[in-house]
Design an enzyme around this catalytic site. Structure first.
Site, mmCIF file in Angstrom:
data_model
loop_
_atom_site.group_PDB
_atom_site.id
_atom_site.type_symbol
_atom_site.label_atom_id
_atom_site.label_comp_id
_atom_site.label_asym_id
_atom_site.label_seq_id
_atom_site.Cartn_x
_atom_site.Cartn_y
_atom_site.Cartn_z
ATOM 1 N N GLN A 12 0.972 -1.029 -0.128
ATOM 2 C CA GLN A 12 0.312 -0.295 0.226
ATOM 3 C C GLN A 12 0.782 1.034 0.015
ATOM 4 O O GLN A 12 2.121 0.814 0.512
ATOM 5 C CB GLN A 12 -0.926 -0.230 0.728
ATOM 6 C CG GLN A 12 -1.677 -1.261 1.005
ATOM 7 C CD GLN A 12 -2.905 -1.182 2.377
ATOM 8 O OE1 GLN A 12 -2.922 -1.813 3.514
ATOM 9 N NE2 GLN A 12 -3.337 0.367 2.462
ATOM 10 N N SER A 93 4.750 -6.173 2.551
ATOM 11 C CA SER A 93 3.491 -6.126 3.038
ATOM 12 C C SER A 93 2.367 -7.179 2.315
ATOM 13 O O SER A 93 2.619 -8.202 1.758
ATOM 14 C CB SER A 93 3.892 -4.738 3.469
ATOM 15 O OG SER A 93 1.796 -5.619 4.354
ATOM 16 N N LEU A 94 1.197 -6.163 1.591
ATOM 17 C CA LEU A 94 0.950 -6.669 1.044
ATOM 18 C C LEU A 94 0.945 -7.522 -0.007
ATOM 19 O O LEU A 94 0.637 -8.385 -1.008
ATOM 20 C CB LEU A 94 -0.474 -5.545 0.400
ATOM 21 C CG LEU A 94 -1.814 -5.886 -0.878
ATOM 22 C CD1 LEU A 94 -1.140 -5.225 -1.554
ATOM 23 C CD2 LEU A 94 -2.411 -6.246 -0.232
ATOM 24 N N ARG A 118 -8.429 -9.237 3.894
ATOM 25 C CA ARG A 118 -7.057 -8.229 4.265
ATOM 26 C C ARG A 118 -7.533 -6.846 5.453
ATOM 27 O O ARG A 118 -7.704 -6.586 6.515
ATOM 28 C CB ARG A 118 -6.354 -9.009 4.270
ATOM 29 C CG ARG A 118 -4.901 -8.552 5.176
ATOM 30 C CD ARG A 118 -3.789 -9.456 3.943
ATOM 31 N NE ARG A 118 -2.783 -9.222 5.026
ATOM 32 C CZ ARG A 118 -1.561 -7.836 4.774
ATOM 33 N NH1 ARG A 118 -2.042 -7.084 4.127
ATOM 34 N NH2 ARG A 118 -0.335 -7.744 5.154
ATOM 35 N N HIS A 202 0.864 -4.180 10.823
ATOM 36 C CA HIS A 202 2.431 -4.647 11.531
ATOM 37 C C HIS A 202 3.130 -5.444 13.107
ATOM 38 O O HIS A 202 3.848 -5.471 13.182
ATOM 39 C CB HIS A 202 3.052 -4.651 10.980
ATOM 40 C CG HIS A 202 3.242 -5.095 8.940
ATOM 41 N ND1 HIS A 202 3.046 -6.189 8.551
ATOM 42 C CD2 HIS A 202 3.401 -4.428 8.008
ATOM 43 C CE1 HIS A 202 2.439 -6.462 6.850
ATOM 44 N NE2 HIS A 202 2.809 -5.161 7.258
ATOM 45 N N GLN A 251 2.723 -12.345 10.056
ATOM 46 C CA GLN A 251 2.846 -11.167 8.711
ATOM 47 C C GLN A 251 2.288 -9.469 9.029
ATOM 48 O O GLN A 251 2.579 -8.874 9.739
ATOM 49 C CB GLN A 251 3.048 -11.510 7.771
ATOM 50 C CG GLN A 251 3.916 -10.441 7.196
ATOM 51 C CD GLN A 251 2.433 -9.884 5.769
ATOM 52 O OE1 GLN A 251 1.430 -9.481 5.645
ATOM 53 N NE2 GLN A 251 3.185 -10.043 4.480
#
Length: 311
Positions: A12, A93-94, A118, A202, A251
């Protein structure tokens, strides 16, 4: 040592209204990819990506599938053009979900739906306005971690993105993040600034979202990746379906170890990487981590041709 190629996928923050428009005009598979995603989501994702409004695109449950579809679309264009097959993949991440979708570990349509959920789980885990994230520039990782421990005062604030040497993102409760920002400035940070996000990703505040995500991931098939994917949580690769699910769940409330990821690539002999999707955030980070891993950002016809020539 044999030269190797890696593919990396942003998370993102790289999204923008109009992204991949030029690439879609030149390659119909981009629109086809977004049509698949739209079918999985039940609304026209391409229309939001191209026309906005920006506030909708920036909503976490929309940003995540949009970025995943963008990364997969660029990957499909690359393969359609006969581009070199990478030896490793990773995502920030994503972006880890994008990498797994491209490596055929998770079906694309299921990955799109999962990351939309998510994003929703993340947003619902923390009331809007009560969490925050901030970037700390110019301090060693250990100093940032110490600052967070001392600023917590019973609340949550943690170092969550180890993005590059001297560039760490922290996340947690808003008041604790504000205390950590002041403490980081006092410790000699070049800059310490809050980021314009609605979710403190996170950190431990995401554990309720992670529990929901675990249930969601249990309902989809996960296959051994055709191309090894380096996981954010521990810089490892895995071919075990249950283990991949566990790493994706962890994660959500654990740090993104991007420095370690790029260092692992370099250790494996990677000397080139392609960043799939809008922007060039990872290309910039990779340059700061290890100049051996020269990263080309591919998001339009010109950058695609340039990257293909180097292949």
């Amino acid at each position: 040592m044999t030269q190797k190629l890696a593919f990396v996928f942003p998370g993102q923050g790289s999204q923008s209204v109009g992204m991949l428009g030029d690439l879609a005009e030149a390659h119909g598979i981009v629109r086809d990819t977004f049509a698949e995603a739209s079918e999985a989501l039940g609304y026209d994702l391409w229309d939001v990506v191209q026309n906005g409004p920006e506030a909708t695109l920036n909503r976490t449950d929309c940003t995540q599938p949009a970025m995943l579809a963008a990364g997969v679309a660029v990957w499909r264009v690359w393969t359609e053009r006969g581009g070199e097959v990478p030896t490793l993949m990773a995502g920030h991440s994503l972006g880890e979900y994008t990498a797994l979708a491209c490596a055929q570990s998770i079906r694309f349509s299921e990955a799109v739906a999962v990351v939309a959920d998510r994003g929703r789980y993340m947003q619902e885990a923390v009331p809007e306005g009560s969490g925050a994230m901030a970037a700390i520039l110019g301090l060693d990782d250990e100093v940032v971690e110490r600052v967070c421990r001392e600023a917590a005062e019973g609340e949550v604030v943690e170092a969550v993105n180890f993005n590059a040497p001297g560039q760490v993102v922290i996340a947690g409760s808003r008041s604790a993040v504000e205390r950590a920002v002041k403490a980081a400035e006092g410790a000699g940070a070049k800059r310490a600034m809050e980021l314009p996000v609605s979710v403190p990703s996170h950190c431990a505040l995401m554990k309720p979202a992670a529990e929901r995500l675990a249930e969601r991931l249990a309902g989809i098939e996960v296959f051994p990746p055709r191309i090894p994917v380096i996981h954010n949580v521990d810089v490892s690769t895995s071919a075990d379906s249950a283990e991949i699910r566990e790493k994706l769940v962890a994660q959500l409330h654990s740090p993104v170890r991007w420095v370690g990821t790029v260092q692992r690539m370099a250790k494996e002999g990677v000397d080139r990487a392609v960043e799939c999707g809008p922007g060039r955030v990872l290309a910039g980070l990779n340059r700061r981590i290890d100049r051996q891993v020269a990263t080309a950002a591919v998001h339009d016809p010109q950058s695609l041709e340039k990257a293909l020539e180097k292949g």
